[in-house]
Design an enzyme around this catalytic site. Structure first.
Site, PDB file in Angstrom:
ATOM      1  N   GLU A   1       1.876   8.536  69.415  1.00  0.00           N
ATOM      2  CA  GLU A   1       0.979   7.750  68.556  1.00  0.00           C
ATOM      3  C   GLU A   1      -0.409   7.731  69.175  1.00  0.00           C
ATOM      4  O   GLU A   1      -0.543   7.651  70.400  1.00  0.00           O
ATOM      5  CB  GLU A   1       1.483   6.300  68.418  1.00  0.00           C
TER       6      GLU A   1
ATOM      7  N   GLU B   1       9.563  -2.986  85.196  1.00  0.00           N
ATOM      8  CA  GLU B   1      10.067  -1.707  84.701  1.00  0.00           C
ATOM      9  C   GLU B   1      11.591  -1.666  84.725  1.00  0.00           C
ATOM     10  O   GLU B   1      12.231  -1.150  83.797  1.00  0.00           O
ATOM     11  CB  GLU B   1       9.493  -0.550  85.530  1.00  0.00           C
TER      12      GLU B   1
END
Ligand code: NAG
Ligand code: NAG
Ligand code: NAG
Ligand code: NAG
Ligand code: NAG
Ligand code: NAG
Ligand code: NAG
Ligand code: NAG
Ligand code: NAG
Ligand code: NAG
Ligand code: NAG
Length: 546
Positions: A319, A197
Site C-alpha cells: 500500500e 514485536e
C-alpha cells in the site's frame, strides 16, 4: 492523411515548446550494474480500500466495466492484470455478518469523512471478486478487533472467502498497519503502549493458525503449504510514528510457519495535512523522492541482511501513494503527481522494491480513478492513472522471464530531472526521461508570452551497440503540472467520457516520433512537466512505416 496530420502536429508542438537553454547530458552505461532492480510480475498493482471495493468492482449483477477497462489497459503493457489488494484501514474496522444481504454497510461519523468509522459485510461482498476477468487478489482480514466475538466473526467469514477466492487468491492479509495500533486506537481494540514485536507476532501467528484450521474444514486445498500464504506484516513503517520495527518483527519469528508470500510494507512520500507540502518541493522533486525511497530501501536491505531472511522472499509495497491521509487537493490529483508516480515507481523498481500496490479509494485525492459518481467526485479517469500506464509501458511484459528488465536510475545533478534505463538480456531496452520542472498552466508560471513553456534537452550518450539504431518515443503529456484532465500517454486518452476507459487515440497530440542514435549519441527535448519514454526494442508504440 494520417501521415500529414502527424507532420502538422509535430510541427505545431515544436513551435509551442521552443528548445530552451537548459540541457542535461545523460550517460547510459553499456550494462546494468550488479544489483540493478528486477521487478516482479505485476509490479504495477493496486490496493483498494476494503470499504470501497464494491464501488470499484461492482457486483455480479452490476459489474464495474469502467474499472475493468482501466485494468485491461495496464495488461496491454505488462502482460497480465495488476494484482488487487483489498484492504487498508477499513479492513481493520470491518466485521463479517453472515446474515447480512447487502455486500457492505458503511457507517460514517460525518458526511465529509473519507473513510467509514466501521462497516459490516456479508456473503454478497464476495461477489465483487467476480466482476473483473483474470484478476488475482489479496484479501484483507481484521486483526485490530481482537475481542472473542470479532475473532469468531473473522473465522465465520473464511468459508465464504475461500469458496469465492479459490483460484483467484494471491495471498491473505491479517491487519493493516498494526505498528500504529497502540498510538491511534480507542479503548476496545487497543493494544497497550508496551505492545512489542514479540506480542504482535504471537497474536498474528495465533490467528493465522486459527484461520488455517478453518480452511482445513472448509477449503482443505487452500490450507496446504504453498497455497496458504500471506502478505505481512503490512506495517505503515512510518519514520518516527511506528511502534513496531520491521526487522525486529522478522526476528521475532513472523515467518515461523514459512507462509509469507512477500514481506509487505506500506509507504507514502508525505502526509497531506503536514505543513509545507507542495507539488514542486515535495513530489516533483527527484531529490526528495530519493530520500523517501532510500528510507524504504534501507528497510528492505536491513531485512535482507538478517541471516534468517530468505534471499528469495521479495520486499514489496502492499500500500502507498503520494501523500497519506488520502492525498491533498491540487497536488495528489494533478498531472504533477502522475510524474511523481513515474519517478517514485521506477526508483523503487531500481532499488528492488519489487512491486507497488498504489492505494485507491472512492473520493480520495490521489486516486487513479473514481469508480462511481458521488456528491464529492465525478466518476472518471484521474491524472495519476496515466503515470501507472507509463510505468507499465516502461517495464514491459513481465510475464515472460526472458523479457524481464533490469532497472537503473541514472544519476543527474538537478532536483528537477530524472532518468531511468532498462536492460533486457544485457541490452539497453528503454530510457525514461522525466522533466519535473513545474509548469502551472493555470498560473502561466509567469513565463513570457514568447516562451510559454520551458523544456530541457537531454543529450543521451547511449552504448555504442545502439549506434545506428532507431528508437521510438512515447510521451506522457498534459497542459501543465496542475492539469487534472487532458492527460495522454503516447497520444491515447483513457478517459471515462470518451469510451468508458478504453484507449482512444487523440488526433491533436504528437506521437510516432523516432530518434536515431549516431556516434554522438542522440538528443531529445522534453517540455517542462512531462516525460518521454524511448524504446530501443521496437516493441511498444512503434509506428509502422514512420
Ligand atoms: C449490486 O449493485 C447494485 C448497484 O450498485 C445494487 O443496487 C445491489 O444492491 C448490489 N447487490 C448486492 C447484493 O449488494
Ligand atoms: C461505528 O461507527 C459509528 C460512527 O462513528 C459509532 O457511533 C459506532 O459506535 C461504531 N460501532 C462500532 C461497533 O464500533
Ligand atoms: C487483545 O489484545 C490485548 C492486548 O494485547 C490482550 O490483552 C487481549 O488478551 C487480546 N484479546 C484476545 C481475545 O486475544
Ligand atoms: C488466540 O486466538 C484465540 C481465538 O482464535 C483467542 O481466544 C486467544 O485469546 C488468542 N491468544 C492470543 C495470545 O492472542
Ligand atoms: C509445511 O511447511 C512446514 C514449514 O512451515 C513444514 O514443517 C511441514 O512439514 C510442511 N508440510 C508438508 C506437508 O510439506
Ligand atoms: C527538493 O527536495 C530537497 C530535499 O528535501 C530540498 O532540499 C530541495 O530544496 C527541493 N528542491 C526544490 C526545487 O524544491
Ligand atoms: C539503514 O539506516 C540506518 C540508520 O540510518 C543505518 O544505520 C543502517 O546502516 C542502514 N542500513 C542499511 C542496510 O543501509
Ligand atoms: C497553479 O496556479 C494556480 C493559479 O495561480 C494556483 O491557484 C494553484 O495553486 C497552482 N497550483 C500549484 C500546484 O501550484
Ligand atoms: C513575474 O516575475 C517577475 C520577476 O520575479 C515579477 O517581477 C513579476 O511581478 C511577475 N509577474 C506576475 C504577473 O506574477
Ligand atoms: C489544453 O490547452 C489547449 C490549448 O490552449 C486548450 O485548447 C485545451 O482546452 C486545454 N485542455 C485542458 C484539458 O485544459
Ligand atoms: C485534444 O482533443 C481532446 C478530445 O477532442 C480535447 O478534449 C483536448 O482538450 C484536446 N487537447 C488539446 C491540447 O487541444
Amino acid at each position: 492523411m494520417q501521415y500529414s496530420a502527424l507532420l502538422l502536429s509535430a510541427a505545431s508542438v515544436a513551435s509551442a515548446w521552443p528548445a530552451q537553454k537548459p540541457s542535461t547530458t545523460v550517460s547510459i552505461p553499456n550494462n546494468a550494474p550488479a544489483g540493478a532492480g528486477v521487478p516482479l510480475e505485476n509490479f504495477v498493482s493496486f490496493s483498494i480500500e476494503f470499504s470501497y471495493f464494491p464501488d470499484y468492482a461492482g457486483n455480479t449483477s452490476n459489474p464495474n466495466t469502467f474499472s475493468s477497462n482501466l485494468l485491461e489497459n495496464i495488461k496491454t503493457y505488462s502482460g497480465s492484470k495488476p494484482y488487487i489488494r483489498v484492504g487498508g484501514s477499513s479492513q481493520d474496522n470491518a466485521l463479517f455478518v453472515p446474515t447480512q444481504t447487502e455486500g457492505a454497510i458503511l457507517t460514517f461519523a460525518s458526511a465529509t469523512a473519507d473513510q467509514p468509522s466501521n462497516l459490516t459485510y456479508g456473503p454478497n461482498f464476495f461477489q465483487s471478486y467476480h466482476t473483473w476477468p483474470q484478476t488475482t487478489f489479496v484479501h484483507g482480514l481484521n486483526l485490530k478487533y481482537n475481542t472473542t466475538a470479532a475473532h469468531q466473526a473473522l473465522l465465520d467469514s473464511i468459508p465464504y472467502a475461500c469458496a469465492s477466492l479459490r483460484g483467484q487468491l494471491l495471498a491473505w492479509e491479517l491487519g493493516n498497519e498494526a505498528d500504529l495500533y497502540a498510538a491511534f486506537l480507542g479503548s476496545a481494540e487497543s493494544r497497550p503502549a508496551s505492545c512489542n514485536e514479540a506480542a504482535y507476532v504471537s497474536e498474528w501467528l495465533n490467528l493465522t493458525r486459527s484461520i488455517r484450521s478453518a480452511l482445513q474444514t472448509s477449503c482443505p486445498d487452500m490450507a496446504k503449504n504453498g497455497s496458504f500464504e500471506w502478505y505481512a506484516p503490512s506495517f505503515a513503517a512510518s519514520q518516527g510514528l511506528s511502534e513496531l520495527d520491521q526487522v525486529k518483527t522478522w526476528n521475532a519469528g513472523l515467518d515461523a510457519d514459512q507462509d509469507l508470500k512477500v514481506f509487505a510494507s506500506h509507504h507514502y512520500q508525505g502526509v497531506a495535512t503536514n505543513p509545507g507540502i507542495s507539488l514542486q518541493g515535495t513530489l516533483m522533486n527527484h531529490t526528495a523522492t530519493i530520500a523517501s525511497v532510500n528510507y524504504l530501501a534501507n528497510q528492505s536491505n536491513s531485512l535482507h541482511a538478517q541471516p534468517s531472511y530468505p534471499s528469495d522472499l521479495p520486499f514489496i509495497l502492499g500500500e502507498g501513494n503520494s501523500l497519506a491521509r488520502q492525498g491533498a487537493p491540487g497536488l495528489s490529483n494533478s498531472f504533477g503527481a502522475a510524474l511523481w508516480g513515474v519517478d517514485a515507481n521506477l526508483l523503487m523498481a531500481s532499488k528492488n522494491i519489487r512491486r507497488f500496490h498504489m492505494h485507491q479509494g472512492t473520493n480520495y485525492r490521489y486516486q487513479a480513478w473514481q469508480p462511481i459518481n458521488t456528491a464529492r467526485v465525478t466518476k472518471g479517469t484521474k491524472a495519476p492513472y496515466y503515470g501507472n500506464v507509463a510505468v507499465a509501458a516502461f517495464l514491459g511484459d513481465l510475464t515472460n522471464a526472458a523479457k524481464c528488465p533490469q532497472v537503473v536510475n541514472l544519476p543527474l545533478s538537478s532536483d528537477l530531472q530524472a532518468a531511468y534505463a532498462s536492460y533486457i538480456n544485457g541490452q539497453l531496452s528503454k530510457i525514461m526521461l522525466i522533466n519535473l520542472q513545474d509548469f502551472n498552466a493555470t498560473a502561466g508560471n509567469n513565463y513570457t508570452s514568447t516562451s510559454p513553456r520551458g523544456s530541457n534537452t537531454y543529450s543521451l550518450q547511449v552504448p555504442s551497440s545502439c549506434n545506428g539504431k532507431t528508437a521510438s518515443v512515447q510521451r506522457l503529456v498534459a497542459n501543465g503540472s496542475d492539469a487534472v484532465t487532458g492527460v495522454t500517454f503516447d497520444g491515447y486518452s483513457y478517459n471515462y467520457e470518451l469510451d468508458n476507459g478504453k484507449p482512444v487515440l487523440l488526433r491533436n497530440v504528437t506521437r510516432g516520433e523516432t530518434l536515431r542514435a549516431g556516434w554522438g549519441g542522440m538528443s531529445i527535448t522534453v517540455p517542462d512537466s512531462s516525460a518521454a519514454l524511448i524504446n530501443f526494442d521496437g516493441k511498444s508504440g512503434g509506428w509502422a512505416g514512420w
